[in-house]
Design a protein around this motif. Structure first.
Motif, PDB file in Angstrom:
ATOM      1  N   PHE A 105      30.598  44.582  53.123  1.00 23.24           N
ATOM      2  CA  PHE A 105      30.033  43.464  52.385  1.00 23.24           C
ATOM      3  C   PHE A 105      31.186  42.531  52.013  1.00 23.24           C
ATOM      4  CE2 PHE A 105      26.647  46.576  50.766  1.00 23.24           C
ATOM      5  CZ  PHE A 105      25.726  46.169  51.704  1.00 23.24           C
ATOM      6  N   PRO A 106      30.918  41.255  51.812  1.00 23.81           N
ATOM      7  CA  PRO A 106      31.993  40.342  51.388  1.00 23.81           C
ATOM      8  C   PRO A 106      32.608  40.804  50.058  1.00 23.81           C
ATOM      9  CG  PRO A 106      30.056  39.114  52.075  1.00 23.81           C
ATOM     10  CD  PRO A 106      29.651  40.562  52.021  1.00 23.81           C
ATOM     11  N   TYR A 107      33.883  40.685  49.954  1.00 22.34           N
ATOM     12  CA  TYR A 107      34.596  41.015  48.720  1.00 22.34           C
ATOM     13  C   TYR A 107      35.838  40.140  48.630  1.00 22.34           C
ATOM     14  CZ  TYR A 107      37.469  43.814  51.872  1.00 22.34           C
ATOM     15  OH  TYR A 107      38.288  44.223  52.904  1.00 22.34           O
ATOM     16  N   LYS A 108      36.395  40.078  47.446  1.00 23.89           N
ATOM     17  CA  LYS A 108      37.597  39.281  47.229  1.00 23.89           C
ATOM     18  C   LYS A 108      38.742  40.173  46.819  1.00 23.89           C
ATOM     19  CE  LYS A 108      35.033  35.197  45.884  1.00 23.89           C
ATOM     20  NZ  LYS A 108      34.752  34.229  44.845  1.00 23.89           N
ATOM     21  N   ILE A 109      39.923  39.888  47.374  1.00 26.95           N
ATOM     22  CA  ILE A 109      41.142  40.570  46.972  1.00 26.95           C
ATOM     23  C   ILE A 109      42.199  39.515  46.689  1.00 26.95           C
ATOM     24  CG2 ILE A 109      40.703  42.742  48.182  1.00 26.95           C
ATOM     25  CD1 ILE A 109      42.452  41.799  50.449  1.00 26.95           C
ATOM     26  N   VAL A 110      43.196  39.929  45.948  1.00 27.73           N
ATOM     27  CA  VAL A 110      44.275  39.030  45.575  1.00 27.73           C
ATOM     28  C   VAL A 110      45.555  39.482  46.276  1.00 27.73           C
ATOM     29  CG1 VAL A 110      45.664  38.139  43.653  1.00 27.73           C
ATOM     30  CG2 VAL A 110      43.214  38.608  43.321  1.00 27.73           C
ATOM     31  N   PHE A 111      46.219  38.538  46.949  1.00 23.60           N
ATOM     32  CA  PHE A 111      47.503  38.809  47.599  1.00 23.60           C
ATOM     33  C   PHE A 111      48.596  38.364  46.625  1.00 23.60           C
ATOM     34  CE2 PHE A 111      44.636  38.979  51.015  1.00 23.60           C
ATOM     35  CZ  PHE A 111      45.261  39.474  52.160  1.00 23.60           C
ATOM     36  N   VAL A 112      49.352  39.307  46.116  1.00 22.43           N
ATOM     37  CA  VAL A 112      50.439  39.000  45.169  1.00 22.43           C
ATOM     38  C   VAL A 112      51.760  39.115  45.939  1.00 22.43           C
ATOM     39  CG1 VAL A 112      51.578  39.651  43.025  1.00 22.43           C
ATOM     40  CG2 VAL A 112      49.078  39.927  43.266  1.00 22.43           C
ATOM     41  N   PRO A 113      52.487  37.999  46.073  1.00 21.63           N
ATOM     42  CA  PRO A 113      53.760  38.066  46.799  1.00 21.63           C
ATOM     43  C   PRO A 113      54.707  39.076  46.170  1.00 21.63           C
ATOM     44  CG  PRO A 113      53.148  35.791  46.398  1.00 21.63           C
ATOM     45  CD  PRO A 113      52.200  36.633  45.593  1.00 21.63           C
ATOM     46  N   ARG A 114      55.434  39.791  46.995  1.00 18.77           N
ATOM     47  CA  ARG A 114      56.409  40.780  46.489  1.00 18.77           C
ATOM     48  C   ARG A 114      57.713  40.088  46.164  1.00 18.77           C
ATOM     49  NH1 ARG A 114      55.756  46.627  48.670  1.00 18.77           N
ATOM     50  NH2 ARG A 114      53.531  46.674  48.910  1.00 18.77           N
ATOM     51  N   GLY A 170      37.143  41.644  38.255  1.00 20.95           N
ATOM     52  CA  GLY A 170      35.711  41.915  38.278  1.00 20.95           C
ATOM     53  C   GLY A 170      35.190  42.434  39.608  1.00 20.95           C
ATOM     54  N   GLN A 171      36.067  42.621  40.594  1.00 25.68           N
ATOM     55  CA  GLN A 171      35.658  43.091  41.919  1.00 25.68           C
ATOM     56  C   GLN A 171      36.043  44.563  42.092  1.00 25.68           C
ATOM     57  OE1 GLN A 171      34.616  41.160  45.038  1.00 25.68           O
ATOM     58  NE2 GLN A 171      33.756  40.007  43.348  1.00 25.68           N
ATOM     59  N   SER A 172      35.251  45.260  42.852  1.00 28.56           N
ATOM     60  CA  SER A 172      35.626  46.603  43.280  1.00 28.56           C
ATOM     61  C   SER A 172      35.274  46.718  44.756  1.00 28.56           C
ATOM     62  CB  SER A 172      34.902  47.669  42.459  1.00 28.56           C
ATOM     63  OG  SER A 172      33.515  47.606  42.703  1.00 28.56           O
ATOM     64  N   VAL A 173      36.003  47.543  45.458  1.00 28.52           N
ATOM     65  CA  VAL A 173      35.783  47.722  46.884  1.00 28.52           C
ATOM     66  C   VAL A 173      35.574  49.208  47.137  1.00 28.52           C
ATOM     67  CG1 VAL A 173      36.763  47.436  49.181  1.00 28.52           C
ATOM     68  CG2 VAL A 173      37.253  45.745  47.416  1.00 28.52           C
ATOM     69  N   SER A 174      34.548  49.523  47.898  1.00 26.89           N
ATOM     70  CA  SER A 174      34.261  50.910  48.234  1.00 26.89           C
ATOM     71  C   SER A 174      33.959  51.003  49.723  1.00 26.89           C
ATOM     72  CB  SER A 174      33.057  51.411  47.435  1.00 26.89           C
ATOM     73  OG  SER A 174      32.590  52.637  47.959  1.00 26.89           O
ATOM     74  N   HIS A 175      34.386  52.097  50.334  1.00 21.39           N
ATOM     75  CA  HIS A 175      34.080  52.286  51.755  1.00 21.39           C
ATOM     76  C   HIS A 175      32.579  52.433  51.985  1.00 21.39           C
ATOM     77  CE1 HIS A 175      34.078  56.463  50.395  1.00 21.39           C
ATOM     78  NE2 HIS A 175      33.303  56.711  51.431  1.00 21.39           N
ATOM     79  N   ALA A 176      31.828  52.740  50.944  1.00 23.81           N
ATOM     80  CA  ALA A 176      30.376  52.896  51.074  1.00 23.81           C
ATOM     81  C   ALA A 176      29.652  51.547  51.093  1.00 23.81           C
ATOM     82  CB  ALA A 176      29.845  53.751  49.936  1.00 23.81           C
ATOM     83  N   ASP A 177      30.346  50.479  50.732  1.00 24.41           N
ATOM     84  CA  ASP A 177      29.726  49.149  50.677  1.00 24.41           C
ATOM     85  C   ASP A 177      29.833  48.463  52.030  1.00 24.41           C
ATOM     86  OD1 ASP A 177      29.258  49.575  47.984  1.00 24.41           O
ATOM     87  OD2 ASP A 177      31.062  48.516  47.343  1.00 24.41           O
ATOM     88  N   HIS A 178      28.858  48.726  52.898  1.00 23.15           N
ATOM     89  CA  HIS A 178      28.885  48.110  54.220  1.00 23.15           C
ATOM     90  C   HIS A 178      27.475  47.962  54.773  1.00 23.15           C
ATOM     91  CE1 HIS A 178      28.847  52.434  55.183  1.00 23.15           C
ATOM     92  NE2 HIS A 178      28.158  52.072  56.249  1.00 23.15           N
TER      93      HIS A 178
END
Length: 151
Positions: free
Chosen positions: A142-151, A125-133
């Motif tokens: 702006f605050p956002y959430k990302i997921v770190f998936v181990p390789r 449900g999250q998206s990240v854009s360079h315009a969001d600041h």
């Protein structure tokens, strides 16, 4: 650090992130010590000069596609890292950041180890854009959430 020269695209990506984000859009003010001419303009002694780092980092004289994130801005035709003259993420002139060398090393180690060990994904449900600041003294995302998936 010994492997840095073996992964030029990785280094170019870090440099491009610094250029593209321009975290600190305006540099530290300087003062003209003598009457001088800069770019054809007369600058009287005592004039306060504020380097516009954001403008430098998005100037088409230095960057083929200034508003596109492209690590190739920092690679020559042989795939070697090059630093164009319009790049100054740590300030300009004699009073540039005294911790620049340490910061570059830490950025390289930190980012390289993250991308080596994890895939980074948008959180559901999250998206990240360079315009969001937020534009202020710094250009902060702006605050956002990302997921770190181990390789």
């Amino acid at each position: 650090m010994d492997d840095k020269g073996l992964v030029p695209y990785n280094e170019a990506t870090i440099l491009e992130a610094q250029r593209f984000a321009s975290l600190i859009p305006l540099g530290i003010p300087h003062q003209a010590m003598t009457d001088t001419v800069i770019g054809g303009y007369n600058v009287p002694k005592g004039t306060v000069l504020v380097p516009n780092l954001y403008s430098m980092h998005h100037d088409p004289r230095y960057w083929k596609n200034p508003y596109k994130f492209d690590p190739c801005h920092f690679l020559d035709t042989h795939g070697k890292v090059v630093i164009p003259p319009g790049f100054a993420p740590f300030q300009v002139g004699k009073r540039s950041c005294p911790g620049e060398a340490l910061a570059k090393m830490e950025l390289y180690l930190f980012i390289t180890n993250i991308v080596k060990n994890f895939d980074l994904l948008n959180a559901p449900g999250q998206s990240v854009s360079h315009a969001d600041h937020v534009a202020s003294i710094v250009l902060a995302p702006f605050p956002y959430k990302i997921v770190f998936v181990p390789r």
